[in-house]
Design an enzyme around this catalytic site. Structure first.
Site, PDB file in Angstrom:
ATOM      1  N   TRP A   3       3.475  -6.047  13.405  1.00 31.40           N
ATOM      2  CA  TRP A   3       4.476  -5.318  12.638  1.00 31.40           C
ATOM      3  C   TRP A   3       5.721  -4.888  13.395  1.00 31.40           C
ATOM      4  O   TRP A   3       6.638  -4.319  12.815  1.00 31.40           O
ATOM      5  CB  TRP A   3       3.844  -4.097  11.965  1.00 31.40           C
ATOM      6  CG  TRP A   3       2.913  -3.303  12.851  1.00 31.40           C
ATOM      7  CD1 TRP A   3       1.547  -3.414  12.890  1.00 31.40           C
ATOM      8  CD2 TRP A   3       3.259  -2.309  13.830  1.00 31.40           C
ATOM      9  NE1 TRP A   3       1.022  -2.544  13.820  1.00 31.40           N
ATOM     10  CE2 TRP A   3       2.049  -1.845  14.409  1.00 31.40           C
ATOM     11  CE3 TRP A   3       4.458  -1.751  14.280  1.00 31.40           C
ATOM     12  CZ2 TRP A   3       2.011  -0.875  15.408  1.00 31.40           C
ATOM     13  CZ3 TRP A   3       4.420  -0.775  15.273  1.00 31.40           C
ATOM     14  CH2 TRP A   3       3.211  -0.356  15.819  1.00 31.40           C
ATOM     15  N   ARG A  17       0.851  -1.204   0.000  1.00 31.66           N
ATOM     16  CA  ARG A  17       0.000   0.000   0.000  1.00 31.66           C
ATOM     17  C   ARG A  17       0.879   1.244   0.000  1.00 31.66           C
ATOM     18  O   ARG A  17       2.087   1.166   0.129  1.00 31.66           O
ATOM     19  CB  ARG A  17      -0.945  -0.011   1.199  1.00 31.66           C
ATOM     20  CG  ARG A  17      -0.233  -0.036   2.534  1.00 31.66           C
ATOM     21  CD  ARG A  17      -1.229  -0.021   3.706  1.00 31.66           C
ATOM     22  NE  ARG A  17      -0.526  -0.220   4.970  1.00 31.66           N
ATOM     23  CZ  ARG A  17      -1.121  -0.294   6.137  1.00 31.66           C
ATOM     24  NH1 ARG A  17      -2.432  -0.202   6.226  1.00 31.66           N
ATOM     25  NH2 ARG A  17      -0.431  -0.469   7.243  1.00 31.66           N
ATOM     26  N   GLU A  38      -1.764  -8.898   7.405  1.00 31.01           N
ATOM     27  CA  GLU A  38      -2.028  -8.660   8.824  1.00 31.01           C
ATOM     28  C   GLU A  38      -2.757  -9.820   9.500  1.00 31.01           C
ATOM     29  O   GLU A  38      -3.464  -9.632  10.493  1.00 31.01           O
ATOM     30  CB  GLU A  38      -2.786  -7.333   8.993  1.00 31.01           C
ATOM     31  CG  GLU A  38      -1.894  -6.168   8.597  1.00 31.01           C
ATOM     32  CD  GLU A  38      -2.543  -4.804   8.697  1.00 31.01           C
ATOM     33  OE1 GLU A  38      -3.758  -4.719   8.951  1.00 31.01           O
ATOM     34  OE2 GLU A  38      -1.813  -3.817   8.498  1.00 31.01           O
ATOM     35  N   GLN A  39      -2.558 -11.040   8.984  1.00 28.34           N
ATOM     36  CA  GLN A  39      -3.277 -12.176   9.582  1.00 28.34           C
ATOM     37  C   GLN A  39      -2.851 -12.439  11.023  1.00 28.34           C
ATOM     38  O   GLN A  39      -3.574 -13.066  11.777  1.00 28.34           O
ATOM     39  CB  GLN A  39      -3.146 -13.427   8.723  1.00 28.34           C
ATOM     40  CG  GLN A  39      -1.753 -13.804   8.333  1.00 28.34           C
ATOM     41  CD  GLN A  39      -1.778 -14.968   7.369  1.00 28.34           C
ATOM     42  OE1 GLN A  39      -1.945 -16.105   7.779  1.00 28.34           O
ATOM     43  NE2 GLN A  39      -1.641 -14.687   6.081  1.00 28.34           N
ATOM     44  N   MET A  40      -1.666 -11.955  11.446  1.00 29.64           N
ATOM     45  CA  MET A  40      -1.235 -12.175  12.833  1.00 29.64           C
ATOM     46  C   MET A  40      -1.597 -11.006  13.749  1.00 29.64           C
ATOM     47  O   MET A  40      -1.174 -10.959  14.906  1.00 29.64           O
ATOM     48  CB  MET A  40       0.282 -12.420  12.883  1.00 29.64           C
ATOM     49  CG  MET A  40       0.719 -13.669  12.159  1.00 29.64           C
ATOM     50  SD  MET A  40      -0.139 -15.143  12.744  1.00 29.64           S
ATOM     51  CE  MET A  40       0.611 -15.328  14.367  1.00 29.64           C
ATOM     52  N   HIS A  41      -2.363 -10.053  13.219  1.00 31.47           N
ATOM     53  CA  HIS A  41      -2.766  -8.882  14.015  1.00 31.47           C
ATOM     54  C   HIS A  41      -4.087  -9.185  14.708  1.00 31.47           C
ATOM     55  O   HIS A  41      -5.091  -9.452  14.063  1.00 31.47           O
ATOM     56  CB  HIS A  41      -2.932  -7.692  13.067  1.00 31.47           C
ATOM     57  CG  HIS A  41      -3.036  -6.363  13.744  1.00 31.47           C
ATOM     58  ND1 HIS A  41      -4.040  -6.035  14.618  1.00 31.47           N
ATOM     59  CD2 HIS A  41      -2.250  -5.265  13.654  1.00 31.47           C
ATOM     60  CE1 HIS A  41      -3.862  -4.789  15.037  1.00 31.47           C
ATOM     61  NE2 HIS A  41      -2.787  -4.304  14.467  1.00 31.47           N
ATOM     62  N   CYS A  72       3.201   8.735  -5.247  1.00 31.82           N
ATOM     63  CA  CYS A  72       3.980   9.935  -4.955  1.00 31.82           C
ATOM     64  C   CYS A  72       3.001  11.103  -4.837  1.00 31.82           C
ATOM     65  O   CYS A  72       2.170  11.313  -5.729  1.00 31.82           O
ATOM     66  CB  CYS A  72       4.970  10.158  -6.096  1.00 31.82           C
ATOM     67  SG  CYS A  72       5.839  11.720  -5.986  1.00 31.82           S
ATOM     68  N   GLU A  97      -7.531   4.231  15.569  1.00 34.12           N
ATOM     69  CA  GLU A  97      -7.188   2.806  15.687  1.00 34.12           C
ATOM     70  C   GLU A  97      -6.548   2.592  17.054  1.00 34.12           C
ATOM     71  O   GLU A  97      -5.530   3.203  17.358  1.00 34.12           O
ATOM     72  CB  GLU A  97      -6.192   2.401  14.590  1.00 34.12           C
ATOM     73  CG  GLU A  97      -6.729   2.610  13.187  1.00 34.12           C
ATOM     74  CD  GLU A  97      -5.723   2.210  12.096  1.00 34.12           C
ATOM     75  OE1 GLU A  97      -4.706   1.567  12.411  1.00 34.12           O
ATOM     76  OE2 GLU A  97      -5.954   2.571  10.933  1.00 34.12           O
ATOM     77  N   ASN A 125      -5.217   7.178   4.234  1.00 39.12           N
ATOM     78  CA  ASN A 125      -4.939   6.465   5.471  1.00 39.12           C
ATOM     79  C   ASN A 125      -3.483   6.681   5.867  1.00 39.12           C
ATOM     80  O   ASN A 125      -2.572   6.443   5.058  1.00 39.12           O
ATOM     81  CB  ASN A 125      -5.165   4.957   5.295  1.00 39.12           C
ATOM     82  CG  ASN A 125      -5.089   4.201   6.613  1.00 39.12           C
ATOM     83  OD1 ASN A 125      -6.029   4.223   7.403  1.00 39.12           O
ATOM     84  ND2 ASN A 125      -3.959   3.561   6.865  1.00 39.12           N
ATOM     85  N   GLU A 126      -3.265   7.150   7.071  1.00 34.08           N
ATOM     86  CA  GLU A 126      -1.919   7.320   7.644  1.00 34.08           C
ATOM     87  C   GLU A 126      -0.921   7.881   6.641  1.00 34.08           C
ATOM     88  O   GLU A 126      -0.022   7.166   6.180  1.00 34.08           O
ATOM     89  CB  GLU A 126      -1.403   5.997   8.217  1.00 34.08           C
ATOM     90  CG  GLU A 126      -2.101   5.588   9.488  1.00 34.08           C
ATOM     91  CD  GLU A 126      -1.384   4.458  10.230  1.00 34.08           C
ATOM     92  OE1 GLU A 126      -0.557   3.765   9.624  1.00 34.08           O
ATOM     93  OE2 GLU A 126      -1.664   4.280  11.426  1.00 34.08           O
TER      94      GLU A 126
HETATM   95  C1  GAL Z   1      -2.078   1.064  10.899  1.00 33.67           C
HETATM   96  C2  GAL Z   1      -2.909   1.096   9.646  1.00 33.67           C
HETATM   97  C3  GAL Z   1      -3.929  -0.016   9.580  1.00 33.67           C
HETATM   98  C4  GAL Z   1      -3.295  -1.308  10.015  1.00 33.67           C
HETATM   99  C5  GAL Z   1      -2.751  -1.152  11.410  1.00 33.67           C
HETATM  100  C6  GAL Z   1      -2.153  -2.414  11.969  1.00 33.67           C
HETATM  101  O1  GAL Z   1      -0.828   1.594  10.650  1.00 33.67           O
HETATM  102  O2  GAL Z   1      -3.581   2.322   9.490  1.00 33.67           O
HETATM  103  O3  GAL Z   1      -4.423  -0.136   8.286  1.00 33.67           O
HETATM  104  O4  GAL Z   1      -2.281  -1.640   9.127  1.00 33.67           O
HETATM  105  O5  GAL Z   1      -1.754  -0.173  11.385  1.00 33.67           O
HETATM  106  O6  GAL Z   1      -1.649  -2.206  13.262  1.00 33.67           O
END
Ligand code: GAL
Length: 651
Positions: free
Chosen positions: A322, A103, A362-365, A107, A314, A141-142
């Site tokens: 991560w 993602r 992000e399956q481990m989140h 630019c 969030e 997003n971010e």
């Molecule tokens: C943020 C992001 C989310 C997700 C999350 C995971 O940085 O906005 O989409 O990736 O982290 O912790």
């Protein structure tokens, strides 16, 4: 004080949607953020829009009584668009294009990409701008996640040349002079000759880098505004929000927030700690709670950028995926972090995410629910918090109390990074240390820009103001607050040159002293200073940075080698060095207790406090049990606080 959740209907079978919405409501959730990464489902082929599924999802959520934050999907341009226009991609410092397959692969300077953003945001806003469930929008997003503010693409170079021409009124000699380009024959004859400050043989000119950073930040601002203009036109009355990150200063968040209604941020206390430069001891000490000042610092910082309005978009619900290591929070921490955000003025705390994804990156989140749809621990903590909020709602508090203003300047953060003069000095880290020192006195802190109105504060601390600032100088001149000026303050002009009267430049009109020489020091080095006045006591440990001062003022401390530390002129203090946290805490306790307009309430070992309206919050991050005074009436929680517990008492 409301709860929310991040939800991805496109990840799940439609059979689950109704039940998900009903369970969210049952949990006490009122807000749901959706849609921010779904471009390939909105427009699977060029110009072919599929809004039907999003409409069904919005209907279901709205009918259940939930309010939606709808995300624009511009953080994830789809494959067909990247193939059509490979020039959208950002380039890294080596000049290499970044790849598709995750993602944020765009630019900010790509005009073509901006056109496509305009198109998809307009389509979406026209389609859903007046949908009754849509109560807010999140832009993109971010911004900046995965190091994506600065791009060294051809589009960025061309836009930077234009930006420079505007900044220097088409006068290339003005730019040469401001940057000092006579040094090493770097002079340009026209704006078309300007290069980007990468791929140079050795260090590029710091003034060039600083202006490139300012430009890159301005690109984010105009990119965000391009979206907010469309959303305001087609979706009037909805709140506009962006979700900022922790530990992140690569663009000026005040400037972006000027076009938004609310500043929000994404709070992952354990992930950020593990990823940080904290020592191994600190990482172990706080591995299941997060550092006691980290989340609070960001709440206060973003409340400042949002002009008093802040959300957590969030919130970490359990282990993330991560950081180098991803431990599980102490039971109760999700509730604790939620209440801490409310204590610092959050209007909404929204968990990331509803259900853990069984596929992809992000399956481990973790999430509120596990991939098999069973409840994870955070779900019950969210339910508890929701019912507590409901019970307390009648006595809702107002804005946090104003005591300390910590001035944090984004541009100075960049200027300190373009030429650090010591590789262990971090402007953000130092700001957090100062924040920690004020907070250990039990004071409320607002983190503000140098342009902010500082009138109401009893203490003003300059955290990282390396660049001279006229606005700040004026505020300080008119203030009778206790003013604490940190090292390196006003040591560069706006053009990144040494002031003609040396550091701290124009601040010398407030305190008559000069930094005649500075030194940066290896982390293994430290020195102690002893008090030589009756107003201070104790030994302090100096680290990382020292300034040698010429002045007629007497230093309050002296080291063995005769170096003087800490100078005072009436209400103005100048700190000419960095210290370890313990010393900084000791020093601030002494200095702030000299301030008669403050009532200090020291915070031992991981206990933290915050005052909000008639409420006073206590949070125990530390392993030792903390006892609150028994005569204070608690509104929430007990007088005895174990680790990870909180209480609210009446003030
Ligand atoms: C943020 C992001 C989310 C997700 C999350 C995971 O940085 O906005 O989409 O990736 O982290 O912790």
């Amino acid at each position: 004080m409301k709860l929310g959740v991040c939800y991805y209907p496109e990840h799940w079978s439609e059979d689950l949607w109704e039940q998900d919405a009903a369970e969210m409501v049952e949990t006490g959730i009122e807000w749901v953020r959706i849609g921010e990464f779904a471009w390939s489902r909105y427009e699977p082929n060029p110009g072919e829009y599929h809004w039907d599924w999003l409409k069904r999802s919005l209907d279901i959520l709205g009918n259940a009584g939930l309010k939606v934050v709808l995300g624009t999907p511009t953080a994830t341009p789809p494959k067909w668009l990247m193939d059509q226009h490979p020039e959208i991609i950002a380039s890294d410092e080596d000049g290499q294009p970044r790849g598709f397959g995750s993602r944020r692969h765009y630019c900010f300077s790509s005009q073509i990409y901006r056109e496509h953003c305009k198109r998809i945001v307009t389509e979406m806003a026209q389609e859903f701008g007046d949908h009754p469930a849509v109560a807010a929008w999140q832009t993109d997003n971010e911004y900046g996640c995965h190091e994506t503010i600065i791009s060294y693409s051809v589009a960025a170079r061309d836009a930077f040349r234009q930006w420079c021409a505007e900044r220097f009124n088409d006068d290339i000699q003005a730019l040469n002079q401001a940057w000092g380009n006579v040094f090493w024959s770097m002079e340009y004859r026209s704006f078309d000759e300007i290069e980007l400050p990468n791929l140079t043989v050795t260090e590029a000119n710091p003034a060039h880098k600083l202006d490139f950073w300012r430009f890159s930040s301005d690109q984010v601002v105009s990119y965000n505004k391009l979206q907010t203009d469309i959303l305001r036109e087609h979706s009037p009355g909805r709140e506009l929000i962006h979700n900022y990150m922790g530990n992140f200063t690569d663009f000026n968040h005040h400037d972006v927030s000027a076009d938004l209604d609310i500043a929000s941020w994404d709070s992952y206390p354990l992930g950020f700690l593990d990823q940080s430069n904290a020592s191994e001891t600190e990482k172990l000490q706080w591995m299941r709670t997060g550092h006691p000042d980290f989340a609070a610092f960001h709440h206060d910082l973003y409340r400042g950028t949002g002009n008093g309005r802040m959300w957590v978009m969030e919130q970490q619900p359990g282990p993330v995926n991560w950081a180098p290591h991803n431990p599980s929070p102490l039971n109760g921490m999700v509730r604790f972090w939620t209440w801490e955000a409310f204590a610092h003025g959050a209007e909404v705390v929204s968990y990331f995410r509803w259900r853990q994804a069984p596929f992809a990156q992000e399956q481990m989140h973790s999430a509120l629910k596990r991939p098999d749809n069973s409840a994870d621990i955070a779900l019950s903590e969210a339910t508890t918090t929701a019912s507590e909020i409901k019970e307390l709602a009648t006595s809702s508090p107002t804005q946090p109390h104003k005591e300390v203003a910590l001035v944090f300047d984004y541009e100075s953060d960049w200027s300190l990074r373009v030429q650090p003069q010591g590789d262990n000095y971090g402007s953000l880290e130092w700001a957090m240390s100062l924040y920690g020192a004020c907070r250990s006195c039990g004071l409320n802190i607002d983190i503000l820009s140098p342009q902010a109105d500082l009138d109401a504060y009893k203490v003003i601390v300059l955290a990282n103001q390396q660049l001279e600032s006229d606005a700040l100088l004026t505020s300080l001149k008119h203030s009778d607050a206790q003013i604490i000026i940190g090292p390196r303050s006003f040591s560069k002009t706006q053009q990144y040159q040494i002031p003609s009267n040396l550091a701290p430049g124009v601040l010398q009109s407030l305190i008559p002293l000069k930094a005649a020489r500075v030194e940066s020091l290896n982390d293994a080095w430290s020195d102690t200073v002893e008090p030589n006045s009756s107003t201070v006591n104790g030994t302090l440990r100096i680290k990382k940075w020292r300034e040698f001062i010429e002045t007629d003022l007497k230093p309050q401390f002296t080291s063995d080698d005769g170096w003087g530390f800490l100078y005072q002129n009436n209400n103005i203090y100048y700190i000419n060095g960095c210290m370890d946290q313990y010393s900084l805490d000791q020093l601030f306790m002494q200095l702030l207790s000299q301030n008669e307009s403050l009532q200090l309430s020291p915070c031992p070992n991981g206990l933290r406090q915050q005052k909000l309206g008639q409420w006073q919050f206590f949070f125990n991050y530390g392993p030792e049990e903390q006892l609150l005074p028994s005569h204070r009436q608690t509104i929430l929680g007990e007088h005895k606080l174990a680790q990870g517990q909180l209480a609210i008492v009446k003030r």
